[in-house]
Design a protein around this motif. Sequence first.
Motif, PDB file in Angstrom:
ATOM      1  N   SER A  14       0.818  -1.208   0.000  1.00  0.00           N
ATOM      2  CA  SER A  14       0.000   0.000   0.000  1.00  0.00           C
ATOM      3  C   SER A  14       0.859   1.268   0.000  1.00  0.00           C
ATOM      4  CB  SER A  14      -0.910  -0.009   1.224  1.00  0.00           C
ATOM      5  OG  SER A  14      -1.844   1.030   1.113  1.00  0.00           O
ATOM      6  N   ASN A  15       0.470   2.202  -0.861  1.00  0.00           N
ATOM      7  CA  ASN A  15       1.129   3.511  -1.008  1.00  0.00           C
ATOM      8  C   ASN A  15       2.561   3.451  -1.533  1.00  0.00           C
ATOM      9  OD1 ASN A  15      -1.101   5.147  -0.178  1.00  0.00           O
ATOM     10  ND2 ASN A  15      -0.742   4.376   1.882  1.00  0.00           N
ATOM     11  N   LYS A  20       0.966   2.779  -6.683  1.00  0.00           N
ATOM     12  CA  LYS A  20       0.483   3.976  -7.385  1.00  0.00           C
ATOM     13  C   LYS A  20       0.453   3.741  -8.893  1.00  0.00           C
ATOM     14  CE  LYS A  20       1.322   8.961  -7.666  1.00  0.00           C
ATOM     15  NZ  LYS A  20       2.182  10.059  -7.198  1.00  0.00           N
ATOM     16  N   ASP A  23      -2.406   1.440  -9.789  1.00  0.00           N
ATOM     17  CA  ASP A  23      -3.689   2.135  -9.638  1.00  0.00           C
ATOM     18  C   ASP A  23      -3.938   3.129 -10.777  1.00  0.00           C
ATOM     19  OD1 ASP A  23      -4.380   0.732  -7.385  1.00  0.00           O
ATOM     20  OD2 ASP A  23      -4.062   2.385  -5.972  1.00  0.00           O
ATOM     21  N   ALA A  80     -12.610   4.560  -5.793  1.00  0.00           N
ATOM     22  CA  ALA A  80     -11.681   4.214  -4.705  1.00  0.00           C
ATOM     23  C   ALA A  80     -10.279   4.752  -4.996  1.00  0.00           C
ATOM     24  CB  ALA A  80     -11.649   2.700  -4.506  1.00  0.00           C
ATOM     25  N   GLU A  83     -10.308   8.417  -4.278  1.00  0.00           N
ATOM     26  CA  GLU A  83     -10.308   8.591  -2.816  1.00  0.00           C
ATOM     27  C   GLU A  83      -8.910   8.357  -2.235  1.00  0.00           C
ATOM     28  OE1 GLU A  83     -12.059  10.116   0.226  1.00  0.00           O
ATOM     29  OE2 GLU A  83     -13.193   9.819  -1.632  1.00  0.00           O
ATOM     30  N   LYS A  84      -8.234   7.336  -2.760  1.00  0.00           N
ATOM     31  CA  LYS A  84      -6.918   6.937  -2.243  1.00  0.00           C
ATOM     32  C   LYS A  84      -5.816   7.931  -2.618  1.00  0.00           C
ATOM     33  CE  LYS A  84      -3.817   2.930  -2.629  1.00  0.00           C
ATOM     34  NZ  LYS A  84      -3.756   1.573  -3.200  1.00  0.00           N
ATOM     35  N   TRP A  85      -5.761   8.344  -3.886  1.00  0.00           N
ATOM     36  CA  TRP A  85      -4.653   9.164  -4.374  1.00  0.00           C
ATOM     37  C   TRP A  85      -5.036  10.625  -4.609  1.00  0.00           C
ATOM     38  CZ3 TRP A  85      -0.193   6.855  -3.737  1.00  0.00           C
ATOM     39  CH2 TRP A  85      -0.114   5.462  -3.836  1.00  0.00           C
TER      40      TRP A  85
END
Length: 198
Positions: A14-15, A20, A23, A80, A83-85
């Motif tokens: 994650s992250n 990235k 995604d 999503a 929202e995440k990035w």
Amino acid sequence: MAELEQIFHYPTISNSSEDKARDFWVFSCLCNGMNIKDICRLKYSNLDGDKLIFYRAKTENTKKSNQKPIVVFLTPEAKAIIEKWGNPAKLSTSYIFPILQPNITPQQERALVQYLTKQVNKYMKRIVETLGIDKPVTTYAARHSFSTVLKRSGAPIEFISESLGHNSLQTTEHYLDSFEDDVKKQYANLLTKFKDDA
């Protein structure tokens, strides 16, 4: 579809940069094969409920009367990713993704877009190698994937053309034909698959 599913579900930290890149590739694929420059230029003013409405950067010098807005219906997965990035400041003037800043020069914009494109391509290459997918999966392939899935699902070419932001059906037909050759080649190679078994 099986390869797309593998990419969509590929486990990333994650992250991380890989997370990235994956995604942003998935977002492109889910959002009408939107290219990285257009993704970078999205602002919260382009969001309208479950839709993104934007004009392609590629056509910005075309007369407004000849430009057609592209409408993307956002899937839960695309939402999503926003929202995440996405930028926490959801002002209508804010870029959705914090890649570009207001008042940068065209040269700075170009450099930032190119950097993100290279990052996405670099990590996608690693991901597909790990998955054993033997084909180039670049940002351009996200656009191809979007188009191919629609075509093979029986979507009308007019719909695909409008979704891609093409001005003519001929452009879309040529575009689709250009990568259908890859499929024809794959099938042709199956005819001599017995050589691999020898």
